[in-house]
Design a protein around this motif. Structure first.
Motif: not given
Length: 653
Positions: A534-552
């Motif tokens: 359960g320990k978090l190692i890392t996270k990445f991404g946010s809302r948007g249409n950029g290279d490191k972003q996602f939309a759903g």
């Protein structure tokens, strides 16, 4: 004079006697008299003068015996109330849990209604209001019943608590005749409470389901959506039929289940959540078929493969119905039976499955069901037992090997299946989202097992959307509505959860080469990487249409380079990242050339994102495909969500 003098000691003793207070057993009728007897007829203490009066001919016992008997009676009454108190407390816990589940389900359905109407035009607002009102009315009726039961149980619990406390205080004091009347009244009160007719069986259930069919939506918008529920309760529902009396080895046996409401009235509609399991002497489960007649009655058809001590468990909303579990009587087939049904003697599993399917249809025919029911029965039996649909059946030559499933709640049936995983030991795992379970099949499509209990507590599933298999054999499930990831053993036993408090809507899940759990959070538009602890190692991404972003974003996979591949749904692309979250490449665009779900097809790309080929799905087209995986024998398995089945295709690498 001296003869009349007393020593100081005797004078002191005499003085002490004169100053002693009246005895506690002083007669209330005759001053200075002590009660040492008890009138059994009048239930009062007596002195010697009382005995010579009105009570002369009445049966009498010593006062000490009467007091002792009264205490014994009071103790027995207290024990009875304490026993009843335990039953009421247990019932209160169960009913509160059902009420909470009902409230949670109401909130979940309200969210589904809201999301389903987001993309519709303004003319749907009227129907939306009608559905929400229907939900509120239905919820209100069920909530009123459960709340009234909770209030009744609480009042009973409070009365019992008060009476028990008062009784314990009385028992802590010293027994005396002056308290006889009060103790008698207290005993009568305890007896009333012990026999109080409180509603300890749940008088409602927590079912609130929403049927939201979108086919032909614009043509039938006026009737869109239905709030589905029943008033059935397990304590009143019952089973009957020859399948409860005697079963013949190798022959179909049938049991009819009649659902009833809290008053014993027959329910007139279907869709109740009913489960049936036949347990063999070695503890395994015999496959069977539940048929919903949509009129409040259900039929369970099964085949017992051998002699032995079998039992049948019938549960409604996870609670045993009347008489369940049932002990089954197994009989050997007679010679006439063998001659009539020689196919039942076959030893192969595929033939046994076919026999059960045929038996279900023949049983339906003997019972005079409508042709529609018979057709549904036959179709269900095939899917539930995992009978493969082979390529030779396809009118068009394509890559489909077989498909498994149809819409329903039974084994081998699905409602909005989502994620798919394949294990190295030849198993296919399906996240059956709206049935709140995971179903497991062999690579050949044979049903093996399923697990999952609906709910919002650890170990329960509310909307499983993603599934993966850890190298150690654990099964990892992304639960969208519970907002966490659950870890189960390979046998379906809950072990742990992770991501609670961090995740907003986990959709897909995968495991990298280091055993880390990769979670695609659809709502947060973020990829999380956890250790199994359960320990978090890392996270990445946010809302948007950029290279490191996602939309759903939906699902994730890991390639041989331990890179993370994410399907970015509304950005119509696939993105590849390093384990640290750095973008390696992306490919795809909106249109017919590279889309997947919207175009309902499977496309193959190489490691650099270059398009290679399609997998031919022409003979049995996909409708809203979701999860996809490679089986251990090199085939492609895809969750065909709109068709409520999964399909296995030939894939030559």
């Amino acid at each position: 004079m001296e003869a009349h003098q007393h020593s100081p000691d005797s004078s002191s003793e005499e003085c002490t006697v004169l100053e002693a207070p009246p005895t506690k057993n002083t007669c209330m009728q005759h001053a200075g008299k002590v009660t040492d007897l008890f009138c059994s007829l009048c239930e009062c203490a007596l002195c010697e003068d009382c005995v010579c009066g009105d009570h002369e001919d009445h049966p009498q016992v010593t006062l000490s015996e009467a007091l002792e008997q009264q205490r014994i009676s009071l103790q027995e009454s207290l024990a009875a109330v304490n026993n009843r108190f335990s039953q009421v407390s247990d019932a209160l816990v169960v009913v509160k849990e059902i009420l909470q589940q009902l409230t949670n389900q109401r909130a979940s359905i309200e969210e589904d209604i809201q999301s389903s109407f987001e993309d519709l035009h303004k003319q749907l607002d009227v129907r939306k209001s009608v559905l929400l009102m229907e939900l509120e009315v239905t919820y209100g009726l069920k909530q009123k019943v459960l709340q009234a039961q909770v209030d009744s149980l609480l009042r009973g619990e409070e009365d019992m608590t008060a009476a028990c406390v008062q009784t314990e205080e009385v028992l802590a004091g010293e027994a005396c005749s002056g308290r006889l009347q009060a103790e008698r009244e207290l005993r009568e009160r305890l007896e009333q409470l012990a026999s109080l007719g409180l509603p300890c069986q749940p008088e409602e259930n927590d079912q609130l389901d929403l049927l939201m069919e979108t086919d032909g939506l614009r043509k039938s918008i006026h009737n869109l959506g239905t709030i589905v529920t029943t008033s059935a309760v397990a304590s009143q529902s019952e089973a009957m039929g020859a399948g409860l009396e005697q079963c013949i080895v190798g022959h179909p046996a049938s049991v009819t289940i009649v659902t009833r409401d809290k008053s014993g009235g027959a329910c007139k509609s279907g869709n109740a959540i009913l489960s049936a399991e036949v347990f063999t002497p070695d503890g395994s489960i015999v496959d069977g078929e539940i048929l919903d007649h949509k009129n409040g009655t259900y039929e369970f058809v099964y085949i017992v493969p051998k002699e032995g001590d079998f039992s049948l468990a019938l549960r409604l909303y996870d609670q045993h119905i009347k008489g369940s579990p049932f002990k089954l009587t197994i009989a050997k087939p007679s010679e006439a039976d063998v001659e009539v049904s020689p196919s039942t003697t076959t030893a192969t599993s595929s033939a046994a499955n076919a026999t059960l399917s045929t038996g279900s249809s023949e049983g339906a025919k003997r019972r005079g069901k409508s042709p529609g029911q018979k057709k549904r029965s036959s179709k269900r039996a095939s899917s539930a037992l995992g009978t493969p649909r082979r390529k030779t059946q396809n009118p068009i030559e394509d890559d489909l090997i077989f498909r498994i499933g149809t819409k329903g709640r039974n084994k081998g049936e699905f409602t909005n299946l989502q994620g798919v995983a394949a294990s190295c030991n030849g198993r296919i795992l399906i996240a059956d989202s709206n049935n709140q379970c995971v179903q497991i099949f062999s690579n050949l499509g044979e049903f093996k097992s399923r697990f999952g209990v609906r709910g919002r507590s650890p170990g329960q599933l509310q909307r499983p959307t993603g599934v993966a298999v850890h190298p150690n054999g654990d099964i990892i499930i992304a639960d969208y509505d519970n907002k966490w990831v659950s870890i189960f053993s390979g046998e379906g036993k809950f072990k742990a959860k992770l991501g609670a408090g961090r995740l907003m809507g986990p959709k897909g899940v995968s495991v990298d080469q280091n055993g880390h759990v990769i979670v695609v959070d659809n709502k947060a538009c973020t990829v999380f990487i956890f250790q199994p602890t359960g320990k978090l190692i890392t996270k990445f991404g946010s809302r948007g249409n950029g290279d490191k972003q996602f939309a759903g974003p939906h699902f994730a996979a890991v390639n041989k380079n331990n890179e993370i591949i994410v399907t970015d749904f509304h950005n119509h692309s696939v993105k590849v990242f390093t384990p640290e979250g750095e973008l390696v490449l992306k490919f795809g665009s909106n249109g017919e050339g590279n889309a997947d779900w919207g175009n309902s097809r499977i496309q193959v790309f190489d490691g650099s994102g270059s398009f290679l080929s399609y997998i031919n799905t022409s003979a049995d087209p996909l409708y809203g495909p979701q999860g996809l995986a490679l089986t251990s024998d090199g085939h492609v398995v895809v969750a065909d969500s709109g068709n409520h089945c999964f399909k296995v295709y030939r894939y030559l690498q």
